[in-house]
Design an enzyme around this catalytic site. Structure first.
Site, PDB file in Angstrom:
ATOM      1  N   ASP B  53       6.987   5.260   4.741  1.00  0.00           N
ATOM      2  CA  ASP B  53       7.306   5.926   3.338  1.00  0.00           C
ATOM      3  C   ASP B  53       5.838   6.475   2.775  1.00  0.00           C
ATOM      4  O   ASP B  53       4.674   6.316   3.401  1.00  0.00           O
ATOM      5  CB  ASP B  53       7.660   4.812   2.343  1.00  0.00           C
ATOM      6  CG  ASP B  53       8.948   4.675   2.677  1.00  0.00           C
ATOM      7  OD1 ASP B  53       9.805   5.430   3.013  1.00  0.00           O
ATOM      8  OD2 ASP B  53       9.557   3.461   2.155  1.00  0.00           O
ATOM      9  N   TYR B 111       3.812  -5.645  11.109  1.00  0.00           N
ATOM     10  CA  TYR B 111       3.086  -4.914   9.818  1.00  0.00           C
ATOM     11  C   TYR B 111       2.223  -5.961   9.106  1.00  0.00           C
ATOM     12  O   TYR B 111       2.346  -6.851   9.333  1.00  0.00           O
ATOM     13  CB  TYR B 111       4.382  -4.792   8.927  1.00  0.00           C
ATOM     14  CG  TYR B 111       5.282  -3.559   8.940  1.00  0.00           C
ATOM     15  CD1 TYR B 111       5.088  -2.295   8.631  1.00  0.00           C
ATOM     16  CD2 TYR B 111       6.394  -3.486   9.861  1.00  0.00           C
ATOM     17  CE1 TYR B 111       5.711  -1.149   9.020  1.00  0.00           C
ATOM     18  CE2 TYR B 111       7.440  -2.496  10.291  1.00  0.00           C
ATOM     19  CZ  TYR B 111       6.925  -1.079   9.688  1.00  0.00           C
ATOM     20  OH  TYR B 111       7.881  -0.215   9.866  1.00  0.00           O
TER      21      TYR B 111
END
Lengths: 252, 252
Positions: B53, B111
């Site tokens: 994003d 992540y």
């Protein structure tokens, strides 16, 4: 009127330097705009310990200004913090003597230059360090740094256009450290620095670490009192941080 | 035609995310523009392991593309490195089997979410961490993380609009570390993550560390399979980094 001293940090990458210039986004302009909001539209001028160039950062820049408000210092800090953009941050605000002067009263300054030594370019550091993926002999850099420490005429280490007439400055200490893998920091403490001086000193120390400049060659360039006697290039602005401004004996 | 796999790092702060969108600066657009230059104006499409994003960073995003050129992989890396802007950097390029697929072949992803805990805001980290100056009980966070590890339906931990129908994913590990003073990192390894999932997991773990969410409450929210059953807010994009994409057993 109360005189306030403030310690300010800023990420220099989005500014055309510290000092107000017409049509440019500068640190001084943003802080004065915030003070104007706090003072209901009245202009409040600030005075800093000195300018920083476009792209140069500060972790401990010092400014002073006068205000008719006697606000508790930490409330003043929060008022400024919330009214300045996120690339400027106020570390502290305190009321000081009426004759305190952020520029004239300095006894010393500390700058740090950050070098990123990884072979691959680090996109996260592009505004915050000089990418320098070349071999360096740190002992040679130490040796070279000893030539620079002390009181000298630093004409060879400032931009030719420098305004100040007196180019004698004292460097108290230069420390060369590796705080993390692939990171090298050069920290300079002195009674004052000429225009571009820290960036030129850094260029000369890296040339020394590369073996391209001997301590003898560095000494000769210093003694020549001529920027052209030193072939080292000026290190780029993105690695440079104004860390501390001193107003007491500690500066020495 | 040769298929190439490339590992890419990018500072997400200047991009409207990874994926091409009309009129927006995106990572995919910049890389495809560089490939077009290398291929003399011919369009070369890239496929990534997944999107990121706006504002989200990558240290190890993986892409693939096909090229008629059989260039030595490191020369290809340099060609891409020099033709992309400085906020994108190519870590490696290698020739792979014709049927390698950056998205379909992943076995796992890692992540990391970075939290800056200092009381004062750090202007240098504003694009690179979530400023979270509140007390946290790390033992409570550890305890909460154990509720999340394993195979679960993570419907409560993804954005309501998420496209994927199957919301069952496996989290292999969550590590909570303090690599530096005032820095907390949450590292998640799993076989795949839903839209916004890491940012919602992070919001829930910080609520746990604040004592606002018990392990029991977290378990109930997970079992409810409904985003609204979890009151935790989604952590902002600036703290999130795609660290690694795995294509082998190591992902597990």
């Amino acid at each position: 009127m109360t005189r306030y001293k403030a310690v300010v940090a800023y990420d220099g990458s989005g500014f055309s330097g510290y000092q107000v210039q017409p049509g440019k986004r500068t640190v001084q302009r943003e802080i004065e705009a915030a003070l104007k909001k706090i003072h209901k539209g009245n202009v409040v001028r600030i005075t800093a310990s000195g300018r920083t160039d476009a792209g140069v950062h500060a972790k401990g820049q010092v400014i002073h200004f006068d205000s008719p408000f006697a606000i508790p210092p930490d409330a003043f800090r929060m008022a400024l913090e919330t009214r300045t953009p996120r690339d400027i941050s106020f570390r502290s605000v305190e009321a000081v003597a009426d004759d305190f002067h952020a520029r004239f009263d300095t006894t010393g300054k500390e700058y740090q230059y950050v070098i990123k030594r990884s072979e691959l370019f680090d996109p996260f550091m592009r505004h915050f360090a000089w990418h320098y993926p070349y071999p360096l002999d740190l002992l040679k850099m130490e040796e070279a740094s000893r030539v620079l420490i002390g009181e000298h005429d630093f004409t060879s280490f400032c931009r030719t256009k420098t305004e100040q007439e007196n180019k004698v400055r004292t460097i108290y200490a230069i420390s060369i450290e590796q705080p993390a893998e692939d990171i090298l920091t050069l920290t300079y403490r002195g009674n004052g620095f000429l225009y571009n001086m820290v960036r030129i000193l850094t260029g000369a120390l890296l040339d020394s670490g590369q073996g391209r400049l001997t301590p003898q060659g560095l000494k000769e360039a210093l003694d020549a009192k001529n920027r052209e006697a030193l072939r080292s290039k000026t290190a780029p602005p993105e690695g440079l941080y104004l860390m501390n401004v001193f107003y007491d004996e500690f500066g020495k």
